[in-house]
Design a protein around this motif. Structure first.
Motif, PDB file in Angstrom:
ATOM      1  N   ALA A  23     -20.844  24.810 -70.991  1.00 31.24           N
ATOM      2  CA  ALA A  23     -21.630  25.737 -71.790  1.00 31.24           C
ATOM      3  C   ALA A  23     -20.752  26.323 -72.889  1.00 31.24           C
ATOM      4  CB  ALA A  23     -22.195  26.850 -70.919  1.00 31.24           C
ATOM      5  N   TRP A  24     -21.313  26.442 -74.075  1.00 27.04           N
ATOM      6  CA  TRP A  24     -20.616  26.998 -75.222  1.00 27.04           C
ATOM      7  C   TRP A  24     -21.374  28.243 -75.672  1.00 27.04           C
ATOM      8  CZ3 TRP A  24     -16.195  24.308 -76.513  1.00 27.04           C
ATOM      9  CH2 TRP A  24     -16.090  23.025 -75.983  1.00 27.04           C
ATOM     10  N   PRO A  25     -20.716  29.397 -75.776  1.00 25.13           N
ATOM     11  CA  PRO A  25     -21.437  30.643 -76.075  1.00 25.13           C
ATOM     12  C   PRO A  25     -22.004  30.702 -77.483  1.00 25.13           C
ATOM     13  CG  PRO A  25     -19.058  31.026 -76.052  1.00 25.13           C
ATOM     14  CD  PRO A  25     -19.278  29.628 -75.548  1.00 25.13           C
ATOM     15  N   THR A  26     -21.396  29.958 -78.406  1.00 23.25           N
ATOM     16  CA  THR A  26     -21.873  29.929 -79.791  1.00 23.25           C
ATOM     17  C   THR A  26     -21.692  28.524 -80.359  1.00 23.25           C
ATOM     18  OG1 THR A  26     -19.738  30.472 -80.786  1.00 23.25           O
ATOM     19  CG2 THR A  26     -21.175  32.336 -80.159  1.00 23.25           C
ATOM     20  N   ALA A  27     -22.370  28.267 -81.459  1.00 23.37           N
ATOM     21  CA  ALA A  27     -22.209  26.979 -82.130  1.00 23.37           C
ATOM     22  C   ALA A  27     -20.783  26.820 -82.654  1.00 23.37           C
ATOM     23  CB  ALA A  27     -23.217  26.858 -83.270  1.00 23.37           C
ATOM     24  N   ASN A  28     -20.207  27.899 -83.189  1.00 26.50           N
ATOM     25  CA  ASN A  28     -18.848  27.810 -83.714  1.00 26.50           C
ATOM     26  C   ASN A  28     -17.844  27.486 -82.617  1.00 26.50           C
ATOM     27  OD1 ASN A  28     -19.449  28.225 -86.404  1.00 26.50           O
ATOM     28  ND2 ASN A  28     -19.166  30.436 -86.304  1.00 26.50           N
ATOM     29  N   ALA A  29     -18.065  28.014 -81.420  1.00 29.16           N
ATOM     30  CA  ALA A  29     -17.148  27.714 -80.316  1.00 29.16           C
ATOM     31  C   ALA A  29     -17.108  26.215 -80.048  1.00 29.16           C
ATOM     32  CB  ALA A  29     -17.576  28.465 -79.059  1.00 29.16           C
ATOM     33  N   VAL A  80     -22.806  16.687 -70.001  1.00 30.05           N
ATOM     34  CA  VAL A  80     -23.873  17.543 -70.524  1.00 30.05           C
ATOM     35  C   VAL A  80     -23.256  18.787 -71.154  1.00 30.05           C
ATOM     36  CG1 VAL A  80     -25.866  18.961 -69.909  1.00 30.05           C
ATOM     37  CG2 VAL A  80     -25.563  16.706 -68.852  1.00 30.05           C
ATOM     38  N   HIS A  81     -23.704  19.088 -72.377  1.00 30.77           N
ATOM     39  CA  HIS A  81     -23.232  20.275 -73.085  1.00 30.77           C
ATOM     40  C   HIS A  81     -24.420  21.158 -73.438  1.00 30.77           C
ATOM     41  CE1 HIS A  81     -19.063  18.773 -73.956  1.00 30.77           C
ATOM     42  NE2 HIS A  81     -19.673  17.624 -73.719  1.00 30.77           N
ATOM     43  N   SER A  82     -24.199  22.456 -73.412  1.00 27.43           N
ATOM     44  CA  SER A  82     -25.225  23.428 -73.795  1.00 27.43           C
ATOM     45  C   SER A  82     -24.608  24.387 -74.809  1.00 27.43           C
ATOM     46  CB  SER A  82     -25.717  24.207 -72.573  1.00 27.43           C
ATOM     47  OG  SER A  82     -26.275  23.335 -71.611  1.00 27.43           O
ATOM     48  N   GLY A 125     -30.098  32.539 -78.991  1.00 25.18           N
ATOM     49  CA  GLY A 125     -30.940  32.774 -77.822  1.00 25.18           C
ATOM     50  C   GLY A 125     -31.542  31.555 -77.168  1.00 25.18           C
ATOM     51  N   LEU A 126     -31.298  30.370 -77.729  1.00 30.62           N
ATOM     52  CA  LEU A 126     -31.815  29.138 -77.139  1.00 30.62           C
ATOM     53  C   LEU A 126     -30.676  28.131 -76.994  1.00 30.62           C
ATOM     54  CD1 LEU A 126     -35.134  28.731 -79.161  1.00 30.62           C
ATOM     55  CD2 LEU A 126     -34.961  29.261 -76.728  1.00 30.62           C
ATOM     56  N   PRO A 127     -30.683  27.341 -75.930  1.00 28.31           N
ATOM     57  CA  PRO A 127     -29.616  26.353 -75.759  1.00 28.31           C
ATOM     58  C   PRO A 127     -29.957  25.034 -76.454  1.00 28.31           C
ATOM     59  CG  PRO A 127     -30.999  26.381 -73.811  1.00 28.31           C
ATOM     60  CD  PRO A 127     -31.583  27.402 -74.763  1.00 28.31           C
ATOM     61  N   ILE A 128     -28.993  24.502 -77.175  1.00 32.71           N
ATOM     62  CA  ILE A 128     -29.097  23.138 -77.680  1.00 32.71           C
ATOM     63  C   ILE A 128     -28.413  22.268 -76.634  1.00 32.71           C
ATOM     64  CG2 ILE A 128     -28.575  21.559 -79.581  1.00 32.71           C
ATOM     65  CD1 ILE A 128     -28.297  24.032 -81.382  1.00 32.71           C
ATOM     66  N   ASP A 129     -29.215  21.639 -75.793  1.00 35.92           N
ATOM     67  CA  ASP A 129     -28.701  20.810 -74.709  1.00 35.92           C
ATOM     68  C   ASP A 129     -28.586  19.371 -75.171  1.00 35.92           C
ATOM     69  OD1 ASP A 129     -28.554  22.859 -72.747  1.00 35.92           O
ATOM     70  OD2 ASP A 129     -30.690  22.659 -72.312  1.00 35.92           O
ATOM     71  N   PHE A 130     -27.450  18.751 -74.910  1.00 29.31           N
ATOM     72  CA  PHE A 130     -27.291  17.334 -75.223  1.00 29.31           C
ATOM     73  C   PHE A 130     -26.335  16.692 -74.235  1.00 29.31           C
ATOM     74  CE2 PHE A 130     -24.435  19.766 -77.975  1.00 29.31           C
ATOM     75  CZ  PHE A 130     -23.199  19.168 -77.749  1.00 29.31           C
ATOM     76  N   GLU A 131     -26.465  15.375 -74.116  1.00 27.40           N
ATOM     77  CA  GLU A 131     -25.615  14.611 -73.213  1.00 27.40           C
ATOM     78  C   GLU A 131     -24.848  13.569 -74.015  1.00 27.40           C
ATOM     79  OE1 GLU A 131     -25.990  12.385 -68.928  1.00 27.40           O
ATOM     80  OE2 GLU A 131     -27.503  11.899 -70.423  1.00 27.40           O
ATOM     81  N   LEU A 132     -23.553  13.499 -73.761  1.00 22.91           N
ATOM     82  CA  LEU A 132     -22.701  12.490 -74.376  1.00 22.91           C
ATOM     83  C   LEU A 132     -22.178  11.562 -73.294  1.00 22.91           C
ATOM     84  CD1 LEU A 132     -21.009  11.288 -76.718  1.00 22.91           C
ATOM     85  CD2 LEU A 132     -19.235  12.980 -76.161  1.00 22.91           C
ATOM     86  N   THR A 133     -22.474  10.278 -73.428  1.00 21.66           N
ATOM     87  CA  THR A 133     -21.869   9.264 -72.563  1.00 21.66           C
ATOM     88  C   THR A 133     -20.990   8.390 -73.444  1.00 21.66           C
ATOM     89  OG1 THR A 133     -23.795   7.805 -72.854  1.00 21.66           O
ATOM     90  CG2 THR A 133     -23.790   9.248 -70.934  1.00 21.66           C
ATOM     91  N   ARG A 134     -19.740   8.250 -73.053  1.00 24.13           N
ATOM     92  CA  ARG A 134     -18.764   7.579 -73.894  1.00 24.13           C
ATOM     93  C   ARG A 134     -18.457   6.178 -73.402  1.00 24.13           C
ATOM     94  NH1 ARG A 134     -13.840  11.380 -75.729  1.00 24.13           N
ATOM     95  NH2 ARG A 134     -13.411   9.403 -76.798  1.00 24.13           N
ATOM     96  N   SER A 135     -18.082   5.318 -74.349  1.00 23.38           N
ATOM     97  CA  SER A 135     -17.608   3.983 -74.034  1.00 23.38           C
ATOM     98  C   SER A 135     -16.442   3.685 -74.962  1.00 23.38           C
ATOM     99  CB  SER A 135     -18.714   2.946 -74.222  1.00 23.38           C
ATOM    100  OG  SER A 135     -18.950   2.728 -75.606  1.00 23.38           O
ATOM    101  N   GLN A 136     -15.862   2.509 -74.833  1.00 24.73           N
ATOM    102  CA  GLN A 136     -14.754   2.111 -75.696  1.00 24.73           C
ATOM    103  C   GLN A 136     -15.248   1.593 -77.046  1.00 24.73           C
ATOM    104  OE1 GLN A 136     -11.506   2.647 -74.881  1.00 24.73           O
ATOM    105  NE2 GLN A 136     -12.422   3.673 -73.117  1.00 24.73           N
TER     106      GLN A 136
END
Length: 326
Positions: free
Chosen positions: A58-64, A75-77, A82-93
């Motif tokens: 979880a990130w408290p602000t966009a700048n963080a 998963v990142h939030s 006041g609203l979470p931008i939730d997204f998932e990053l799956t990495r590969s080579q």
């Protein structure tokens, strides 16, 4: 004793709920920040964080988030007004970043949702999938086009920054923007900011305000407090306008069901009339069923794979035709 189909479904539902409860308890202990809503929280819908079998942050602000040194997969939030931008990053080579936006969801859909995992499975890509934060404003809102809300009128601009941050972090050399219907609209909006990308969309809306009136009004009422002019002033109501104003644009591969007369008349036709002669635009029109029906998964997968590996011959075999030759 053999259980009936209904009892089996009930049992599976109870098992899923139990697993989610346990996962939530574990996540609360491991990553308490995920469950610390800011005082300005606008959440009006249940949020099933803690259930994903990946690292969560979880990130408290966009700048963080934007100023962080390293972005791990999972998963990142990102909390933003006041609203979470939730997204998932799956990495590969691989050096390709696939960015996926969802379209309309069922009203009872569990959020967050991270689309594209099945289609991307086995492809040499890293995948970045977004949940539309506007849907957290009400369980009655099924579609918001990733176009922002009264609290986050800059959502598409911030989404661009998040994509760029992640692309740099994983050293992606290429970006593919991918979505269907409302997710196609979001992909086209981002295309205006990523001329180096490639865009693969299906049955897309190209102007939010030209979608079905009842859906548009629900979005305006819930996400913008009924203020249509504020939404227009934010500058993200029309993908056609965004792309027209861009200095350069990426190639667009546009898949359209041939029986979806509403989307052809209100969205595809204005798009090609305004931009067809300027864009590197290739169209695939076919009959996949009656109305607003997505291409079969096999077609979607083949098109996505061809885009990822830059196989133009494969795209031609699928039926994509350059607009300028029509």
């Amino acid at each position: 004793m053999q259980l009936s189909y209904e009892k089996k479904r009930a049992y599976r539902r109870q098992l899923m709920q139990a697993r989610r409860a346990i996962s939530g308890l574990v996540a609360t202990y491991q990553t308490p920040g995920l469950f610390s809503e800011p005082r300005e929280s606008k959440l009006a819908r249940d949020r099933a964080v803690g259930f994903f079998p990946t690292i969560q942050r979880a990130w408290p602000t966009a700048n963080a988030f934007l100023e962080s040194q390293r972005i791990r997969q999972g998963v990142h939030s990102v909390w933003h007004h006041g609203l979470p931008i939730d997204f998932e990053l799956t990495r590969s080579q691989a050096d390709v970043l696939l960015v996926v936006f969802h379209g309309a969801l069922e009203l009872n859909a569990t959020l967050p949702i991270f689309p594209g995992s099945n289609l991307a499975s086995g492809l040499r890509v890293s995948r970045l999938a977004f949940t539309d934060p506007s849907l957290y404003l009400s369980p009655l809102l099924p579609l918001a086009w990733h176009a922002g809300n009264e609290f986050q009128p800059d959502l598409p601009k911030l989404t661009t920054k998040i994509i760029r941050k992640i692309a740099r972090s994983i050293r992606a050399k290429r970006i593919v923007l991918f979505g269907s219907s409302g997710g196609g609209f979001a992909s086209l909006i981002q295309a205006a900011a990523f001329p180096e990308a490639k865009v693969l969309i299906a049955n897309a809306q190209t102007n939010v305000l030209l979608y079905h009136d009842d859906h548009v009004q629900k979005y305006l009422d819930i996400a913008w407090n009924g203020d249509r002019e504020a939404f227009i002033a934010a500058g993200y109501s029309s993908a056609i306008e965004r792309l027209s104003a861009a200095d350069s644009t990426p190639p667009v591969l546009y898949m359209q069901n041939s029986t979806d007369e509403f989307h052809i008349r209100r969205h595809l036709n204005p798009f090609v009339q305004e931009l067809g002669s300027d864009l590197d635009l290739r169209l695939l029109k076919d009959n996949w069923g009656n109305g607003h029906i997505a291409p079969p998964k096999s077609v979607f997968r083949a098109a996505l794979e061809a885009v990822v590996v830059n196989d133009n011959l494969a795209l031609e075999r699928l039926g994509f035709i350059p607009f300028k030759t029509l």
